[in-house]
Design a protein around this motif. Structure first.
Motif, PDB file in Angstrom:
ATOM      1  N   LEU A 168       0.820  -1.192   0.000  1.00 21.17           N
ATOM      2  CA  LEU A 168       0.000   0.000   0.000  1.00 21.17           C
ATOM      3  C   LEU A 168       0.859   1.249   0.000  1.00 21.17           C
ATOM      4  O   LEU A 168       1.988   1.252   0.472  1.00 21.17           O
ATOM      5  CB  LEU A 168      -0.917   0.041   1.230  1.00 21.17           C
ATOM      6  N   GLY A 169       0.292   2.322  -0.544  1.00 17.55           N
ATOM      7  CA  GLY A 169       0.918   3.629  -0.474  1.00 17.55           C
ATOM      8  C   GLY A 169      -0.168   4.672  -0.303  1.00 17.55           C
ATOM      9  O   GLY A 169      -1.336   4.433  -0.615  1.00 17.55           O
ATOM     10  N   LEU A 199     -11.496   3.281  -7.913  1.00 18.59           N
ATOM     11  CA  LEU A 199     -11.117   2.842  -9.255  1.00 18.59           C
ATOM     12  C   LEU A 199     -10.300   1.568  -9.151  1.00 18.59           C
ATOM     13  O   LEU A 199      -9.407   1.458  -8.314  1.00 18.59           O
ATOM     14  CB  LEU A 199     -10.293   3.919  -9.959  1.00 18.59           C
ATOM     15  N   LEU A 200     -10.606   0.617 -10.041  1.00 17.01           N
ATOM     16  CA  LEU A 200      -9.877  -0.645 -10.085  1.00 17.01           C
ATOM     17  C   LEU A 200      -9.199  -0.777 -11.438  1.00 17.01           C
ATOM     18  O   LEU A 200      -9.853  -0.723 -12.483  1.00 17.01           O
ATOM     19  CB  LEU A 200     -10.825  -1.826  -9.865  1.00 17.01           C
ATOM     20  N   LEU A 201      -7.869  -0.931 -11.417  1.00 18.99           N
ATOM     21  CA  LEU A 201      -7.107  -1.212 -12.626  1.00 18.99           C
ATOM     22  C   LEU A 201      -6.887  -2.716 -12.708  1.00 18.99           C
ATOM     23  O   LEU A 201      -6.234  -3.305 -11.838  1.00 18.99           O
ATOM     24  CB  LEU A 201      -5.763  -0.487 -12.594  1.00 18.99           C
ATOM     25  N   ASP A 204      -3.563  -6.576  -9.994  1.00 18.37           N
ATOM     26  CA  ASP A 204      -4.597  -5.546  -9.955  1.00 18.37           C
ATOM     27  C   ASP A 204      -4.168  -4.405  -9.032  1.00 18.37           C
ATOM     28  O   ASP A 204      -3.356  -4.582  -8.128  1.00 18.37           O
ATOM     29  CB  ASP A 204      -5.923  -6.128  -9.455  1.00 18.37           C
ATOM     30  N   ARG A 205      -4.759  -3.240  -9.264  1.00 12.43           N
ATOM     31  CA  ARG A 205      -4.449  -2.045  -8.470  1.00 12.43           C
ATOM     32  C   ARG A 205      -5.751  -1.335  -8.112  1.00 12.43           C
ATOM     33  O   ARG A 205      -6.617  -1.124  -8.969  1.00 12.43           O
ATOM     34  CB  ARG A 205      -3.521  -1.133  -9.261  1.00 12.43           C
ATOM     35  N   LEU A 206      -5.874  -0.949  -6.850  1.00  8.23           N
ATOM     36  CA  LEU A 206      -7.070  -0.274  -6.345  1.00  8.23           C
ATOM     37  C   LEU A 206      -6.707   1.121  -5.878  1.00  8.23           C
ATOM     38  O   LEU A 206      -5.692   1.317  -5.199  1.00  8.23           O
ATOM     39  CB  LEU A 206      -7.658  -1.080  -5.180  1.00  8.23           C
ATOM     40  N   ILE A 251      -5.294   6.642  -1.336  1.00 11.58           N
ATOM     41  CA  ILE A 251      -4.739   5.363  -0.900  1.00 11.58           C
ATOM     42  C   ILE A 251      -4.629   4.466  -2.128  1.00 11.58           C
ATOM     43  O   ILE A 251      -5.598   4.304  -2.881  1.00 11.58           O
ATOM     44  CB  ILE A 251      -5.623   4.662   0.157  1.00 11.58           C
ATOM     45  N   LEU A 252      -3.459   3.897  -2.333  1.00 13.28           N
ATOM     46  CA  LEU A 252      -3.194   3.028  -3.478  1.00 13.28           C
ATOM     47  C   LEU A 252      -2.852   1.633  -2.960  1.00 13.28           C
ATOM     48  O   LEU A 252      -2.012   1.476  -2.081  1.00 13.28           O
ATOM     49  CB  LEU A 252      -2.021   3.584  -4.286  1.00 13.28           C
ATOM     50  N   VAL A 253      -3.518   0.619  -3.515  1.00 14.85           N
ATOM     51  CA  VAL A 253      -3.314  -0.763  -3.065  1.00 14.85           C
ATOM     52  C   VAL A 253      -3.018  -1.649  -4.272  1.00 14.85           C
ATOM     53  O   VAL A 253      -3.768  -1.644  -5.243  1.00 14.85           O
ATOM     54  CB  VAL A 253      -4.557  -1.321  -2.341  1.00 14.85           C
ATOM     55  N   ASP A 254      -1.941  -2.408  -4.200  1.00 16.80           N
ATOM     56  CA  ASP A 254      -1.605  -3.389  -5.228  1.00 16.80           C
ATOM     57  C   ASP A 254      -1.812  -4.801  -4.681  1.00 16.80           C
ATOM     58  O   ASP A 254      -1.465  -5.080  -3.536  1.00 16.80           O
ATOM     59  CB  ASP A 254      -0.140  -3.250  -5.653  1.00 16.80           C
TER      60      ASP A 254
END
Length: 243
Positions: free
Chosen positions: A5-6, A125-127, A166-168, A226-229
């Motif tokens: 996470l970042g 958003l979901l990548l 995936d990235r959230l 918040i960025l989650v991989d």
């Protein structure tokens, strides 16, 4: 904060009123739990409301297994605080919040999915598979403060696939409401797609630069992200043995 996470926080330009953006990430026995929210309004009442919601989240997040109860606890805490303010016990009328609070809670367990409940907050958003998509809740819910518009069945948790790679992205509306001189809003899905191959750190730095460039370094509102991989080897149920 887990290493997958970042996060990023940017304050509005000098001279803007104090805002009420809030966010937190907590590792629990249920998985990683997160909250991101935004108080409508400015100044000390907004700061107070943000503190109440964050405090309630941190109080309940470790022992309540139902994500719906976690977000309900935050809403109840905000209502209790409003009652105290109306009664004049703390701060009198100056402590009243004129507006509402949007919030989103998310949980990432040790399985190939994640769960969210959205109370009127900008869509996460979901990548996934080189496509960025907003995650619309099954049943849209209003923000905290206008619960009279909730009707029908109890609040339900939405679940979405979350596979390795995936990235959230969770964020406050200061991101998508940033404008340039032509009054054009910042295109967050486009920015996320353009930086899909960036590391978390590089993505957050690239997003910071893109936002400030778009708004000519004049952000009108605070920004929280918040960025989650989902990394390789995560999100897989163990095989063999008792179930």
């Amino acid at each position: 904060m887990p290493d997958r996470l970042g996060s990023m926080y940017l304050a509005a330009e000098t001279g803007a009123q104090i805002g009420g953006d809030l966010y937190d990430v907590v590792q629990t026995r249920y998985g990683v739990r997160m909250i991101v929210g935004d108080v409508r309004g400015k100044g000390l009442p907004a700061v107070r409301a943000a503190a109440v919601v964050l405090g309630a989240f941190r109080e309940v997040v470790h022992y309540e297994d139902d994500l719906a109860e976690v977000i309900n606890h935050c809403g109840e805490a905000l209502r209790r605080d409003a009652v105290v303010a109306v009664a004049g016990v703390v701060g009198g009328d100056d402590a009243l919040l004129e507006g509402f609070v949007t919030a989103l809670v998310a949980q990432i367990p040790d399985s190939p999915h994640f769960e969210t409940i959205n109370r009127g907050h900008p869509l996460p958003l979901l990548l996934s598979n080189s496509t960025v998509r907003p995650l619309m809740p099954t049943v849209p819910l209003p923000p905290f403060g206008i619960e009279e518009f909730i009707s029908g069945p109890p609040v339900l948790t939405d679940s979405y696939p979350f596979a390795p790679g995936d990235r959230l992205l969770l964020y406050t509306d200061g991101v998508i409401e940033a404008r340039d001189w032509d009054d054009t809003f910042f295109d967050l899905p486009e920015a996320m797609m353009a930086m899909r191959d960036h590391t978390r750190q590089a993505f957050l730095e690239g997003l910071r630069q893109a936002l400030l460039r778009h708004a000519q370094s004049r952000l009108a509102d605070d920004v929280a992200v918040i960025l989650v991989d989902r990394c390789e080897g995560e999100g897989h149920q163990p095989t063999g043995g008792p179930t």
